[in-house]
Design a protein around this motif. Structure first.
Motif, PDB file in Angstrom:
ATOM      1  N   THR A 129       0.682  -1.208  -0.061  1.00  0.00           N
ATOM      2  CA  THR A 129       0.039   0.126  -0.161  1.00  0.00           C
ATOM      3  C   THR A 129       0.871   1.172   0.063  1.00  0.00           C
ATOM      4  N   LEU A 130       1.760   1.167   0.817  1.00  0.00           N
ATOM      5  CA  LEU A 130       2.443   2.586   0.867  1.00  0.00           C
ATOM      6  C   LEU A 130       3.786   2.785   0.002  1.00  0.00           C
ATOM      7  N   PRO A 131       3.764   3.658  -1.033  1.00  0.00           N
ATOM      8  CA  PRO A 131       4.863   3.551  -2.048  1.00  0.00           C
ATOM      9  C   PRO A 131       6.204   3.643  -1.491  1.00  0.00           C
ATOM     10  N   TYR A 132       6.351   4.425  -0.597  1.00  0.00           N
ATOM     11  CA  TYR A 132       7.803   4.578  -0.197  1.00  0.00           C
ATOM     12  C   TYR A 132       8.288   3.388   0.515  1.00  0.00           C
ATOM     13  N   ALA A 133       7.733   2.454   1.050  1.00  0.00           N
ATOM     14  CA  ALA A 133       8.103   1.197   1.390  1.00  0.00           C
ATOM     15  C   ALA A 133       7.964   0.096   0.498  1.00  0.00           C
ATOM     16  N   ALA A 134       7.411   0.380  -1.010  1.00  0.00           N
ATOM     17  CA  ALA A 134       7.655  -0.745  -2.014  1.00  0.00           C
ATOM     18  C   ALA A 134       8.758  -0.712  -2.650  1.00  0.00           C
ATOM     19  N   ASP A 135       9.229  -2.117  -2.697  1.00  0.00           N
ATOM     20  CA  ASP A 135      10.193  -2.626  -3.476  1.00  0.00           C
ATOM     21  C   ASP A 135      10.469  -2.069  -5.123  1.00  0.00           C
ATOM     22  N   MET A 136      11.537  -1.584  -5.507  1.00  0.00           N
ATOM     23  CA  MET A 136      11.616  -1.338  -6.674  1.00  0.00           C
ATOM     24  C   MET A 136      11.360  -2.619  -7.754  1.00  0.00           C
ATOM     25  N   GLY A 137      10.643  -2.423  -8.879  1.00  0.00           N
ATOM     26  CA  GLY A 137      10.340  -3.352  -9.756  1.00  0.00           C
ATOM     27  C   GLY A 137       8.910  -3.687  -9.523  1.00  0.00           C
ATOM     28  N   THR A 138       8.171  -3.020  -8.421  1.00  0.00           N
ATOM     29  CA  THR A 138       6.825  -3.133  -8.424  1.00  0.00           C
ATOM     30  C   THR A 138       6.207  -1.831  -8.776  1.00  0.00           C
ATOM     31  N   ILE A 139       4.889  -1.754  -9.168  1.00  0.00           N
ATOM     32  CA  ILE A 139       4.322  -0.614  -9.900  1.00  0.00           C
ATOM     33  C   ILE A 139       4.574   0.442  -8.855  1.00  0.00           C
ATOM     34  N   ARG A 140       4.120   0.400  -7.592  1.00  0.00           N
ATOM     35  CA  ARG A 140       4.136   1.498  -6.638  1.00  0.00           C
ATOM     36  C   ARG A 140       5.657   1.876  -6.162  1.00  0.00           C
ATOM     37  N   GLY A 141       6.483   1.078  -6.199  1.00  0.00           N
ATOM     38  CA  GLY A 141       7.948   1.196  -6.004  1.00  0.00           C
ATOM     39  C   GLY A 141       8.603   1.987  -7.045  1.00  0.00           C
ATOM     40  N   ASP A 142       8.200   1.624  -8.300  1.00  0.00           N
ATOM     41  CA  ASP A 142       8.888   2.250  -9.481  1.00  0.00           C
ATOM     42  C   ASP A 142       8.125   3.654  -9.860  1.00  0.00           C
ATOM     43  N   PHE A 143       7.209   3.968  -9.472  1.00  0.00           N
ATOM     44  CA  PHE A 143       6.498   5.078  -9.986  1.00  0.00           C
ATOM     45  C   PHE A 143       5.882   6.039  -8.969  1.00  0.00           C
ATOM     46  N   SER A 144       6.334   5.856  -7.655  1.00  0.00           N
ATOM     47  CA  SER A 144       5.743   6.741  -6.230  1.00  0.00           C
ATOM     48  C   SER A 144       6.749   6.372  -5.196  1.00  0.00           C
ATOM     49  N   ILE A 145       6.665   7.834  -4.664  1.00  0.00           N
ATOM     50  CA  ILE A 145       7.461   7.872  -3.396  1.00  0.00           C
ATOM     51  C   ILE A 145       6.439   8.350  -2.257  1.00  0.00           C
ATOM     52  N   ASP A 146       5.159   8.366  -2.499  1.00  0.00           N
ATOM     53  CA  ASP A 146       4.272   9.102  -1.463  1.00  0.00           C
ATOM     54  C   ASP A 146       4.454   8.278   0.078  1.00  0.00           C
ATOM     55  N   SER A 147       4.200   8.964   0.924  1.00  0.00           N
ATOM     56  CA  SER A 147       4.409   8.313   2.379  1.00  0.00           C
ATOM     57  C   SER A 147       3.263   8.865   3.018  1.00  0.00           C
ATOM     58  N   PRO A 148       2.810   8.069   3.987  1.00  0.00           N
ATOM     59  CA  PRO A 148       1.583   8.436   5.167  1.00  0.00           C
ATOM     60  C   PRO A 148       1.875   9.718   5.684  1.00  0.00           C
ATOM     61  N   ALA A 149       3.472  10.021   6.066  1.00  0.00           N
ATOM     62  CA  ALA A 149       3.823  11.054   6.857  1.00  0.00           C
ATOM     63  C   ALA A 149       3.388  12.432   6.062  1.00  0.00           C
ATOM     64  N   ILE A 150       3.774  12.552   4.942  1.00  0.00           N
ATOM     65  CA  ILE A 150       3.385  13.730   3.976  1.00  0.00           C
ATOM     66  C   ILE A 150       1.969  13.823   3.688  1.00  0.00           C
ATOM     67  N   ALA A 151       1.237  12.726   3.496  1.00  0.00           N
ATOM     68  CA  ALA A 151      -0.266  12.512   3.248  1.00  0.00           C
ATOM     69  C   ALA A 151      -0.925  13.115   4.464  1.00  0.00           C
ATOM     70  N   ASN A 152      -0.722  12.528   5.413  1.00  0.00           N
ATOM     71  CA  ASN A 152      -1.380  12.920   6.808  1.00  0.00           C
ATOM     72  C   ASN A 152      -1.418  14.486   7.064  1.00  0.00           C
ATOM     73  N   ALA A 153       0.088  15.108   6.827  1.00  0.00           N
ATOM     74  CA  ALA A 153       0.348  16.292   7.240  1.00  0.00           C
ATOM     75  C   ALA A 153      -0.399  17.177   6.140  1.00  0.00           C
ATOM     76  N   GLU A 154      -0.712  16.657   4.937  1.00  0.00           N
ATOM     77  CA  GLU A 154      -1.539  17.426   3.846  1.00  0.00           C
ATOM     78  C   GLU A 154      -3.062  17.129   4.010  1.00  0.00           C
ATOM     79  N   LYS A 155      -3.221  16.415   5.047  1.00  0.00           N
ATOM     80  CA  LYS A 155      -4.605  15.989   5.266  1.00  0.00           C
ATOM     81  C   LYS A 155      -5.368  15.477   3.659  1.00  0.00           C
ATOM     82  N   ARG A 156      -4.745  14.359   3.355  1.00  0.00           N
ATOM     83  CA  ARG A 156      -5.069  13.878   2.079  1.00  0.00           C
ATOM     84  C   ARG A 156      -4.818  12.329   2.114  1.00  0.00           C
ATOM     85  N   ALA A 157      -5.427  11.603   0.992  1.00  0.00           N
ATOM     86  CA  ALA A 157      -4.914   9.994   1.193  1.00  0.00           C
ATOM     87  C   ALA A 157      -3.712   9.700   0.770  1.00  0.00           C
TER      88      ALA A 157
END
Ligand code: GDP
Length: 194
Positions: A129-157
């Motif tokens: 689920t959390l892209p920053y923790a996703a391995d390279m080679g997975t879709i989330r790991g290769d194309f996103s770096i989003d993290s819940p710390a940033i998302a929570n601070a910005e009040k978004r999913a």
């Protein structure tokens, strides 16, 4: 044997996946692993459609609240000062609302993917689920770096490109919800014994 090769799962490409131009990439990653796309559509969801997609039971909402709170704990942040509460149910409801805002912010692409262990294979290709923790080679790991710390601070999913069913039972429910009476196609891929 036949039904094992025809396991189906549900995938939704989320607003960030669509807006980053990743529709083709996501589909390719499934197709290159011999999974078949058997239903596909772009559409603009209503808030009601997304509200009906995510579970409404308190256990699920509280789990989402706990997950969110764990990030506050991890980084030594105070949920009360940024969210006004540290109650997991209240926070779960809040995050569920952020998810609905996010999921209705652009058109989505819904699809049914079929093949051997389709549910587990698609989750593996997508990454956790959390892209920053996703391995390279997975879709989330290769194309996103989003993290819940940033998302929570910005009040978004957390923006994580796609949704994929977690279990066979969830896949069946989600295919029914998102495709209703629409046709799920059948065809044989070249070189595949099925
Ligand atoms: P999924 O099955 O992998 O989509 O993940 P979940 O069912 O656990 O969470 C639903 C959605 O809520 C995720 O896809 C994220 O968009 C969002 N989400 C999950 N955890 C968090 C979190 O800790 N903080 C925020 N802001 N959003 C989250």
């Amino acid at each position: 044997m036949q039904h094992l090769k025809q396991e189906k799962t549900f995938v939704l490409i989320k607003p960030d996946g669509v807006k980053k131009g990743l529709i083709g990439e996501v589909i390719s990653r499934f197709e290159q692993r011999d999974l078949k796309i058997v239903a596909l559509e772009m559409f603009q969801p209503t808030r009601q459609m997304i509200d009906d997609h995510y579970p409404k039971d308190m256990a699920w909402i509280e789990r989402l609240g706990h997950k969110t709170l764990s990030t506050y704990e991890k980084y030594g942040l105070d949920p009360k000062s940024s969210l006004g509460t540290d109650d997991s149910k209240e926070i779960g409801k809040m995050v569920r609302g952020w998810v609905i805002d996010y999921m209705t912010s652009a058109p989505l692409v819904r699809m049914v993917v079929q093949g051997v262990h389709a549910v587990d294979m698609v989750r593996k290709i997508a990454g956790p689920t959390l892209p920053y923790a996703a391995d390279m080679g997975t879709i989330r790991g290769d194309f996103s770096i989003d993290s819940p710390a940033i998302a929570n601070a910005e009040k978004r999913a957390v923006a994580n490109i796609l949704h994929a069913s977690e279990t066979a039972a969830e896949a069946e429910h989600e295919i029914k919800h998102w495709f209703g009476k629409a046709v799920i196609h059948t065809y044989k891929r070249y070189g595949m014994d099925e």
